[in-house]
Design a protein around this motif. Structure first.
Motif, PDB file in Angstrom:
ATOM      1  N   UNK A 134      -7.241   8.408   7.418  1.00 15.06           N
ATOM      2  CA  UNK A 134      -6.157   7.859   6.608  1.00 15.06           C
ATOM      3  C   UNK A 134      -6.731   7.294   5.312  1.00 15.06           C
ATOM      4  N   UNK A 135      -5.889   7.238   4.293  1.00 14.83           N
ATOM      5  CA  UNK A 135      -6.248   6.650   3.002  1.00 14.83           C
ATOM      6  C   UNK A 135      -5.141   5.685   2.598  1.00 14.83           C
ATOM      7  N   UNK A 136      -5.507   4.459   2.253  1.00 12.31           N
ATOM      8  CA  UNK A 136      -4.577   3.476   1.715  1.00 12.31           C
ATOM      9  C   UNK A 136      -4.918   3.208   0.256  1.00 12.31           C
ATOM     10  N   UNK A 137      -3.881   3.200  -0.591  1.00 13.81           N
ATOM     11  CA  UNK A 137      -4.080   2.813  -1.991  1.00 13.81           C
ATOM     12  C   UNK A 137      -3.300   1.524  -2.244  1.00 13.81           C
ATOM     13  N   UNK A 138      -3.993   0.483  -2.696  1.00 13.05           N
ATOM     14  CA  UNK A 138      -3.378  -0.825  -2.907  1.00 13.05           C
ATOM     15  C   UNK A 138      -2.565  -0.823  -4.199  1.00 13.05           C
ATOM     16  N   UNK A 158     -14.416   1.147   5.630  1.00 16.39           N
ATOM     17  CA  UNK A 158     -15.076   0.764   4.383  1.00 16.39           C
ATOM     18  C   UNK A 158     -14.696  -0.668   4.014  1.00 16.39           C
ATOM     19  N   UNK A 159     -15.539  -1.295   3.209  1.00 15.76           N
ATOM     20  CA  UNK A 159     -15.306  -2.667   2.762  1.00 15.76           C
ATOM     21  C   UNK A 159     -14.163  -2.688   1.751  1.00 15.76           C
ATOM     22  N   UNK A 171       0.825  -1.208   0.000  1.00 16.01           N
ATOM     23  CA  UNK A 171       0.000   0.000   0.000  1.00 16.01           C
ATOM     24  C   UNK A 171       0.865   1.266   0.000  1.00 16.01           C
ATOM     25  N   UNK A 172       0.299   2.341  -0.534  1.00 13.56           N
ATOM     26  CA  UNK A 172       0.709   3.693  -0.184  1.00 13.56           C
ATOM     27  C   UNK A 172      -0.269   4.172   0.874  1.00 13.56           C
ATOM     28  N   UNK A 173       0.255   4.552   2.029  1.00 12.45           N
ATOM     29  CA  UNK A 173      -0.545   4.925   3.189  1.00 12.45           C
ATOM     30  C   UNK A 173      -0.370   6.418   3.460  1.00 12.45           C
ATOM     31  N   UNK A 174      -1.500   7.166   3.497  1.00  5.46           N
ATOM     32  CA  UNK A 174      -1.449   8.618   3.713  1.00  5.46           C
ATOM     33  C   UNK A 174      -2.423   8.996   4.827  1.00  5.46           C
ATOM     34  N   UNK A 193      -8.661   1.806   0.743  1.00  5.75           N
ATOM     35  CA  UNK A 193      -9.049   1.581   2.132  1.00  5.75           C
ATOM     36  C   UNK A 193      -9.040   2.942   2.822  1.00  5.75           C
ATOM     37  N   UNK A 194     -10.065   3.200   3.622  1.00  4.41           N
ATOM     38  CA  UNK A 194     -10.216   4.505   4.267  1.00  4.41           C
ATOM     39  C   UNK A 194     -10.712   4.292   5.688  1.00  4.41           C
TER      40      UNK A 194
END
Length: 214
Positions: free
Chosen positions: A128-132, A186-187, A105-108, A156-157
Motif C-alpha cells: 500500500x502507498x499513503x500520500x499525506x 518506512x519512517x 491521506x490518499x490511500x492506494x 507512507x509505504x
C-alpha cells in the motif's frame, strides 16, 4: 483542494465513463473505519489514537476464477488525541485542554485476492502507498513543536493484509466485509528529537464494499 473533494471528482469521472460490463472486471465503492497506531521509538505506546474513517472506490480484475488483482483509491482520515495540562506558579494543576491531531491521506493498496473455492471467504495481501494531504491540529494548538520533532513525511509505504467475506445481493451486485491491517515499513517522521528512533504506522480497518455490477 482537500482530499475529500479530490476523491469525489475521481468518483464522478469513474461513473461518467461508458464502461461495458465484463465478467473479469468489477468496480465498487467502499467505506469504513480505522484504528491507527505507531511504533518505532520508546514513547510511541503513549500516543492516544481514536477511530477515524475512510471512503473510496475499489477495482477487481480477475486473473482466474478465484484469483484477482484488487486496488482501492481511498480518502482516509486518522485521528490522534492530544491533551495539555496547565499549572499555576505553585506547580498546582489548574486544568486540562483536549485537541485532535488529524492526518488526511490518499490511500492506494494493490492486493492479490484469493477466494477459497466455492465459499464466500477470501484473503488478500499486497503493498500500500499513503500520500499525506494535510496534517493539522483542532482547535489551534498553543505550542509550536516544529523545532523539537523530526519532519513529517508525505509518504507512507508498507504491506496490507486482509480477510473477508462476500455477500451476494443479486447476479451483478454484492457486499464485501473485510478486516484489513496496513503495516507500515518506512519512517514517516514526527519523532521527538531528544528521543530518537522512527515512526512506523500500523492501521486496523473494517471496510464495507458494494460491488456495483459494472
Amino acid at each position: 483542494m482537500n482530499g475529500s473533494k479530490l476523491l469525489l471528482i475521481v468518483l464522478g469521472l469513474i461513473f461518467s465513463m461508458n464502461l461495458s460490463a465484463q465478467n473479469d472486471f468489477k468496480i465498487g465503492i467502499n467505506a469504513g473505519i480505522n484504528y491507527p497506531d505507531i511504533r518505532g521509538h520508546e514513547y510511541a505506546k503513549y500516543n492516544n489514537f481514536k477511530v477515524g474513517y475512510l471512503f473510496g472506490v475499489t477495482f477487481d480484475y480477475y486473473l482466474k476464477e478465484n484469483l484477482s488483482l484488487k486496488a482501492n483509491i481511498n480518502y482516509e482520515r486518522k485521528i490522534k488525541k492530544l491533551q495539555l495540562t496547565y499549572f499555576n506558579n505553585e506547580a498546582e494543576e489548574t486544568g486540562t485542554e483536549n485537541f485532535r491531531e488529524i492526518y488526511e491521506y490518499i490511500n492506494v493498496p494493490i492486493l492479490l485476492k484469493y477466494e477459497f473455492g466455492n465459499s464466500k471467504f477470501f484473503a488478500n495481501s499486497g503493498p500500500f502507498l499513503n500520500y499525506l494531504l494535510d496534517n493539522k491540529i483542532e482547535p489551534d494548538y498553543p505550542n509550536d513543536d516544529s523545532d523539537v520533532v523530526t519532519e513529517q513525511k508525505n509518504i507512507d509505504f508498507g504491506l496490507s493484509i486482509g480477510i473477508g467475506t462476500n455477500i451476494s445481493l443479486n447476479e451483478n451486485n454484492d457486499l464485501t466485509i473485510e478486516i484489513r491491517d496496513d503495516f507500515g515499513i518506512i519512517d514517516t517522521g514526527g519523532v521527538p528529537k531528544h528521543v530518537g528512533g522512527t515512526v512506523k504506522t500500523n492501521t486496523i480497518k473494517l471496510i464495507l464494499s458494494w460491488g456495483l455490477g459494472i
